[in-house]
Design a protein around this motif. Structure first.
Motif, PDB file in Angstrom:
ATOM      1  N   TRP A 201       0.828  -1.208   0.000  1.00 46.47           N
ATOM      2  CA  TRP A 201       0.000   0.000   0.000  1.00 46.47           C
ATOM      3  C   TRP A 201       0.863   1.259   0.000  1.00 46.47           C
ATOM      4  O   TRP A 201       0.491   2.289  -0.550  1.00 46.47           O
ATOM      5  CB  TRP A 201      -0.972   0.006   1.177  1.00 46.47           C
ATOM      6  N   TYR A 202       2.041   1.176   0.624  1.00 44.80           N
ATOM      7  CA  TYR A 202       2.956   2.327   0.642  1.00 44.80           C
ATOM      8  C   TYR A 202       3.468   2.612  -0.761  1.00 44.80           C
ATOM      9  O   TYR A 202       3.475   3.760  -1.232  1.00 44.80           O
ATOM     10  CB  TYR A 202       4.094   2.013   1.607  1.00 44.80           C
ATOM     11  N   ALA A 204       2.019   1.745  -3.491  1.00 43.41           N
ATOM     12  CA  ALA A 204       0.884   2.077  -4.357  1.00 43.41           C
ATOM     13  C   ALA A 204       0.504   3.544  -4.288  1.00 43.41           C
ATOM     14  O   ALA A 204      -0.249   4.030  -5.138  1.00 43.41           O
ATOM     15  CB  ALA A 204      -0.319   1.209  -3.992  1.00 43.41           C
ATOM     16  N   HIS A 205       1.008   4.276  -3.297  1.00 49.37           N
ATOM     17  CA  HIS A 205       0.705   5.702  -3.220  1.00 49.37           C
ATOM     18  C   HIS A 205       1.234   6.458  -4.438  1.00 49.37           C
ATOM     19  O   HIS A 205       0.769   7.562  -4.730  1.00 49.37           O
ATOM     20  CB  HIS A 205       1.289   6.310  -1.938  1.00 49.37           C
ATOM     21  N   LEU A 214      -6.130   5.753  -1.729  1.00 53.15           N
ATOM     22  CA  LEU A 214      -5.459   5.532  -0.449  1.00 53.15           C
ATOM     23  C   LEU A 214      -5.405   6.812   0.382  1.00 53.15           C
ATOM     24  O   LEU A 214      -5.608   6.779   1.601  1.00 53.15           O
ATOM     25  CB  LEU A 214      -4.044   5.008  -0.684  1.00 53.15           C
ATOM     26  N   HIS A 218      -6.780   7.259   4.133  1.00 54.79           N
ATOM     27  CA  HIS A 218      -5.881   7.673   5.215  1.00 54.79           C
ATOM     28  C   HIS A 218      -6.325   8.981   5.854  1.00 54.79           C
ATOM     29  O   HIS A 218      -6.250   9.147   7.073  1.00 54.79           O
ATOM     30  CB  HIS A 218      -4.459   7.840   4.669  1.00 54.79           C
ATOM     31  N   PHE A 245      -6.716  -1.486  -7.592  1.00 51.69           N
ATOM     32  CA  PHE A 245      -6.389  -1.464  -6.165  1.00 51.69           C
ATOM     33  C   PHE A 245      -5.932  -2.844  -5.705  1.00 51.69           C
ATOM     34  O   PHE A 245      -4.902  -2.980  -5.034  1.00 51.69           O
ATOM     35  CB  PHE A 245      -7.625  -1.012  -5.373  1.00 51.69           C
ATOM     36  N   VAL A 249      -2.204  -3.227  -4.315  1.00 52.29           N
ATOM     37  CA  VAL A 249      -2.163  -3.299  -2.845  1.00 52.29           C
ATOM     38  C   VAL A 249      -2.185  -4.742  -2.356  1.00 52.29           C
ATOM     39  O   VAL A 249      -1.686  -5.058  -1.270  1.00 52.29           O
ATOM     40  CB  VAL A 249      -3.320  -2.482  -2.234  1.00 52.29           C
ATOM     41  N   PHE A 256      -8.805  -3.690   2.689  1.00 50.86           N
ATOM     42  CA  PHE A 256      -7.731  -2.826   3.154  1.00 50.86           C
ATOM     43  C   PHE A 256      -8.241  -1.865   4.226  1.00 50.86           C
ATOM     44  O   PHE A 256      -7.585  -1.652   5.252  1.00 50.86           O
ATOM     45  CB  PHE A 256      -7.140  -2.026   1.991  1.00 50.86           C
ATOM     46  N   TRP A 260      -6.861  -1.361   7.976  1.00 52.48           N
ATOM     47  CA  TRP A 260      -6.303  -0.063   8.363  1.00 52.48           C
ATOM     48  C   TRP A 260      -7.005   0.469   9.610  1.00 52.48           C
ATOM     49  O   TRP A 260      -6.363   0.971  10.529  1.00 52.48           O
ATOM     50  CB  TRP A 260      -6.442   0.904   7.198  1.00 52.48           C
ATOM     51  N   SER A 318      -3.668  -5.762   5.730  1.00 51.66           N
ATOM     52  CA  SER A 318      -3.611  -4.382   5.304  1.00 51.66           C
ATOM     53  C   SER A 318      -2.810  -3.512   6.238  1.00 51.66           C
ATOM     54  O   SER A 318      -2.551  -2.369   5.937  1.00 51.66           O
ATOM     55  CB  SER A 318      -5.034  -3.818   5.198  1.00 51.66           C
TER      56      SER A 318
END
Length: 320
Positions: A201-202, A204-205, A214, A218, A245, A249, A256, A260, A318
Motif C-alpha cells: 500500500w505504501y 501504491a501511493h 489511499l 488515510h 487497487f 495493494v 484494506f 487499516w 492491510s
C-alpha cells in the motif's frame, strides 16, 4: 497527509533508554531486554549485530541498525566473541552469571563501557514499550534493518552524541524527540530504497488512481466509504478501481480499509486511555460492540485483551 507522514505518525518515545557505550575488545553484549525496537549507531570503530536466527552484520562508523524485539540478539566486537554482558529488561546489566555491572562499567552521564578510551563508541536508543511505536510500522519492518553511512546525509547522529551526555533541565524530553527524529530519518531513507520491501500500500501511493483512493482512506478513515465513492473520487469506474487497487495493494479496497481501521484502533487502545466506544467512533465503527466483534474476528483477541497485553493479536494483511 502524505503516505510517509501517516505511516510514521507513531514514534513517541517517553523516557526512552539512551546510552553511549565506549568499549575495548574483546566485548560482547547479549541483549535480551525485550524492547520492541532499538537503534544502534556506530560513532567510532565497528560492531557486529548477531541475530539468533540470522547472519551477523557488520556496522562501521556512521552506520545505523534498527533491531525489532522482543527476541534476543548479540552486539559484539566480533561474531565469534562469546557474550560477557547481558542486558535484561529494564536495562539491567549483569555478567553472564548474574553479577551486577551497574557501578563497575559506569563512565559518566549516560555513558557506559569497559574503557573510557575504548576503540568502539556506540549510541543506543531503545523504545521501552510497544505502544510507543505504531503496530503497523513494526509489522512493516524486517527484524534487522541496517542503513549504511553512505546511504544518507543526516546530522542527527552527531547531535544525539552531543546531547546524550548532557544533564540539562528538560534533557529527557530533548533526547526522546531526538530518538524519534533519528528513527524517522532512518526509515525515510530506508523506504526510499528499492530493496526496502516497503508495504504494497505504501508503494501504491505513487499510482495516480490507487494513490488518490489511499489518500482518501488515510485522511478520513472514519468516513462510511464505499468502492463507488472511492472510484468517483479517483475519477475512474468502480470496476477499474477495484481491479487496480487489488492488483497493486494485494487486497480489495474494503478489505484494506478494515485492516487499516483495526491497525489504528490497536494503536489507540495501547497509546491512549480512550474508551472502546470512543476508539470505535474515531476509526469508523458505529459502536463499541461493532469494533469489538471486528477486532476479535480479525486479531483473535478483544480490544480489552489487546489493551491489557493479553496474548498476541494476529496481524491483518492491510496493516503490513
Amino acid at each position: 497527509m502524505d503516505a510517509l507522514t501517516d505511516f510514521l505518525d507513531g514514534p513517541r518515545a517517553r523516557g526512552a533508554f539512551l546510552l553511549r557505550s565506549i568499549l575495548s575488545p574483546p566485548w560482547s553484549l547479549r541483549v535480551q531486554d525485550r524492547a520492541p525496537l532499538a537503534l544502534t549507531a556506530v560513532v567510532r570503530g565497528e560492531a557486529w549485530v548477531v541475530p539468533d536466527d540470522g547472519d551477523p552484520v557488520r556496522l562501521g562508523p556512521g552506520d545505523v541498525a534498527i533491531v525489532l524485539g522482543p527476541d534476543p540478539y548479540t552486539v559484539a566486537c566480533d561474531p565469534a566473541t562469546p557474550p560477557d554482558v547481558v542486558i535484561h529488561p529494564g536495562q539491567r546489566c549483569t555478567t553472564v552469571d548474574g553479577r551486577s555491572l551497574a557501578q563497575e562499567m559506569d563512565l559518566g552521564i549516560r555513558t557506559w563501557g569497559n574503557s573510557p578510551d575504548g576503540s568502539a563508541v556506540l549510541l543506543t536508543g531503545a523504545y521501552q514499550m510497544r505502544g510507543e511505536i505504531s503496530s503497523r510500522l513494526l509489522e512493516a519492518l524486517p527484524s534487522l534493518l541496517v542503513l549504511r553511512e553512505d546511504a544518507w546525509d543526516c546530522p542527527i547522529v552527531p547531535l544525539l552524541g552531543d546531547e546524550i551526555v548532557k544533564d540539562d533541565p528538560g534533557q529527557e524530553a530533548v533526547l526522546d524527540r531526538l530518538l524519534d527524529l533519528l528513527l524517522i530519518a532512518v526509515l525515510r531513507a530506508w523506504f526510499s530504497r528499492p530493496e526496502a520491501g516497503a508495504p504494497a500500500w505504501y508503494r501504491a501511493h505513487g499510482d495516480p488512481v490507487v494513490g488518490k483512493a489511499l489518500r482518501m482512506l488515510h485522511n478520513n478513515p472514519a468516513h462510511p466509504w464505499t468502492v463507488a465513492a472511492l472510484a468517483a473520487g479517483a475519477g475512474v469506474s468502480r470496476a477499474a478501481l477495484a481491479r487496480r487497487f487489488t492488483e497493486l495493494v494485494g487486497e480489495p479496497p474494503m478489505t484494506f480499509l478494515t485492516g487499516w481501521r483495526l491497525a489504528m484502533a490497536a494503536d489507540l487502545l495501547r497509546e491512549t486511555d480512550a474508551t472502546v466506544g470512543a476508539v470505535a467512533t474515531q476509526v469508523g465503527y458505529g459502536s463499541a460492540f461493532a469494533l469489538s466483534a471486528a477486532f476479535k474476528r480479525e486479531r483473535g483477541v478483544s480490544p480489552q485483551e489487546h489493551r491489557a497485553g493479553v496474548g498476541n493479536s494476529r496481524r491483518t494483511g492491510s496493516a503490513r
